[in-house]
Each structure stands twice: as structure tokens, then as C-alpha cells.
Scaffold this active site. Structure first.
Site, PDB file in Angstrom:
ATOM      1  CG  ASP A 127      50.580  36.295  27.214  1.00 20.87           C
ATOM      2  OD1 ASP A 127      50.838  35.722  26.141  1.00 20.87           O
ATOM      3  OD2 ASP A 127      51.393  36.425  28.148  1.00 20.87           O
ATOM      4  CE  LYS A 128      40.476  34.445  28.158  1.00 21.65           C
ATOM      5  NZ  LYS A 128      39.811  33.154  28.434  1.00 21.65           N
TER       6      LYS A 128
END
Length: 320
Positions: free
Chosen positions: A134-135
């Protein structure tokens, strides 16, 4: 844009693509019926087509607006590199690959600016990408530099011979080590979030207690994924009223308002080299912000002992 997949076990075409593309079964049915899908070079329009092991699927996705070129003004730590694979320590706040909603430079953009050879199986926007983070999650990732390496690593994701251990700091200690197996899907009330939903995809995570903070308020834990759903660790923790420090999206409400990210880090990656068959193990240095928090709030000598490979492996001995 197109995407290629190699089938590793028998399945229905629509079910297989729904899992791989993370789209609804209805959207997948439309792709198949409109003849955007080929199996071993033959166009398939039957949604219930039975796939066999080692078949190759090609999905031609409808054209979307070509992604813009964004300036790459960051660097990424390389942990290991040879002619087949690249292992990196992804910074937090970095998107792995492009998408219509992404308006910033990505890890794939960085890889291309470095002129690193990359596999092409996953399509233009995802060159080299075998798995994601995930970012907001930092830590270790492997990138495929050739299509042969990509196929080998993808197979390991399927049979679980490749995996990662994550570190997280919680706002409240776990009562005990725990395995959570609850289905995850898009939150019907907030499209930015995932949630525990009855018709979601199967998701399983194990959580092992490592060390409580000196004031016994926070806890450093280790997480092991058995599936790879979006936001999986965060959603499963939220389901037992535990939250990663800084994870405001999933319920963190502490007084630590100076935290500008959630404290989740992919610490360890193990795999078998897709070409040489050598067993390999990589660790990603903990980011400065998490390290500073641990130094300030935990007994570092004890923490360092528990971050050893043997200790982390033994911490999950409670799993059946």
C-alpha cells in the site's frame, strides 16, 4: 493495455480473473463476453470456461487515457540486485504503480528512470511488479527483471513459498497471539476503505506479540499474511478494535497527532530465487520515524533480540 497470467491450478475463467484483477464478477463477465480474453491464444467468450494448469491468459483491457509522465524526485534503497530480480526498500507515501486515479510519480516510474530491465507480463503500468505494498506502507519488495523470473515468483506467491513478515505498532496490546480469518471487500459505506463483508474475498492474517512499550500502552507486533487483500492487516486489526499508530482511516484516535503516516513496515521477505533455486532472505531497514518511536518508547535491547530471523519464525509457532 494488456495483462498476462499463467494458470497454476484448475479454476473457472471468470472466478480466476475476478481474483487476479480484483474486479467484480459482473465486470469480468463483460470482459469475457466482449471477447477481450484469450486462453493460449484462442479468444474465449464462455465465462465458465474451465482453466487447466500452465495455460496462459491474455486480457486486453479497454484503452484508458495514457498516463502522464511525472517528475521522479525521490530515490529508493536497493537491498539486492542481480540480472533476474531486484529487492528494494519502498519508502512510505509512494504508490507502487500507475492507475487512472494516481496523479504522482510511482515506483514503476522510478524503475524506468533508472533504466532497470523489467518484466512485461503485468502490462505497461505494472512492469516488473509481482506483488504490491500500500502507498502508506514501507518496506521490502521484490521486482522481476525478466518474464521468466516473474512467472517463477508469481508461482511462489500462489504456493506460499514466498512471503513477508510485517512490523506494526499498535495503540493497544493484543490479548494474545491470534489468527484472524475474515472475508474482506470494499466498505459499502466508504469507498476509500475496505471492510469485513460477508461476500468478500477470503483473507487470513496471523498476529504475534513481540514487545510492549515501557509504559505498556503500545505494542510492537509481527504480522504474517496468508492472502494478499488490499489493506488486509489494517482491516483485520480494526475488526478486533486494535489500530496501527497513525492509521486514522481505520480508527486510530490517539493523542499522537504528530504522526503523519501509519506505522506498518514490511520487514522481512523470504523467497526461492526463481532461476537459481537458492533460498533467500532479505530485511528492509526500519524507517527513521518508526525507529525513533521505538527508541523512545521501547527497550531497544529486547526489541533487537526479537527482530532476529529465528525469533520471528518461532513467534508464529502457535499457527496450526
Amino acid at each position: 493495455m494488456h495483462k498476462n497470467f499463467i494458470v497454476f491450478e484448475e479454476s473457472r475463467l471468470d472466478k480466476y480473473l475476478s481474483q487476479k484483477l480484483e474486479e467484480t464478477r459482473n465486470q469480468i463477465e463483460q470482459l469475457i463476453k466482449k471477447e477481450y480474453v484469450k486462453v493460449d491464444g484462442k479468444t474465449i467468450s464462455k465465462t465458465g470456461y474451465k482453466l487447466k494448469e500452465n495455460q496462459e491468459i491474455l486480457v486486453e483491457l479497454p484503452e484508458v487515457e495514457k498516463s502522464k509522465n511525472y517528475e521522479v524526485d525521490f530515490d529508493v534503497e536497493v537491498i539486492y540486485e542481480d540480472e533476474h530480480i531486484l529487492v528494494i526498500n519502498k519508502p512510505y507515501d509512494l504508490v507502487v504503480h500507475g492507475a487512472p486515479s494516481v496523479k504522482e510519480a510511482t515506483l514503476v516510474d522510478w524503475l524506468k528512470t533508472k533504466k532497470i530491465s523489467l518484466s512485461t507480463i503485468s502490462g505497461e503500468e505494472r512492469h516488473g511488479i509481482v506483488h504490491r505494498l500500500d502507498k502508506g506502507t514501507s518496506g521490502v519488495m521484490v521486482v522481476a527483471k525478466t518474464n521468466e523470473a516473474h512467472v517463477g515468483l508469481s508461482r511462489q506467491l500462489e504456493d506460499k513459498t514466498m512471503g513477508r513478515y510485517y512490523l506494526a505498532i499498535l495503540d493497544m496490546p493484543l490479548k494474545d497471539n491470534i489468527v484472524i480469518e475474515k472475508p474482506i471487500g470494499r466498505n459499502p459505506n466508504n469507498r476509500l476503505k475496505m471492510g469485513i463483508v460477508p461476500d468478500g474475498k477470503n483473507a487470513k492474517t496471523a498476529f504475534a506479540k513481540l514487545q510492549m512499550s515501557t509504559n505498556e500502552k503500545y505494542e510492537l507486533i509481527c504480522c504474517k499474511l496468508f492472502t494478499g487483500r488490499t489493506h488486509q492487516i489494517r482491516v483485520h486489526l480494526n475488526s478486533i478494535n486494535r489500530h496501527i499508530l497513525g492509521d486514522n482511516l481505520y480508527g486510530f484516535k490517539g493523542e499522537l497527532n504528530k504522526i503523519n503516516r501509519f506505522y506498518l513496515h514490511a520487514f522481512n521477505l523470504y523467497l526461492i530465487h526463481p532461476i537459481t533455486n537458492e533460498k533467500m532472505d532479505f530485511k528492509a531497514n526500519i524507517t527513521n520515524d518508526i525507529n525513533e518511536f521505538i527508541n523512545k518508547n521501547f527497550n531497544m535491547e529486547t526489541v533487537n533480540e526479537k527482530l532476529g530471523k529465528d525469533y520471528i519464525n518461532s513467534a508464529f509457532s502457535f499457527i496450526d
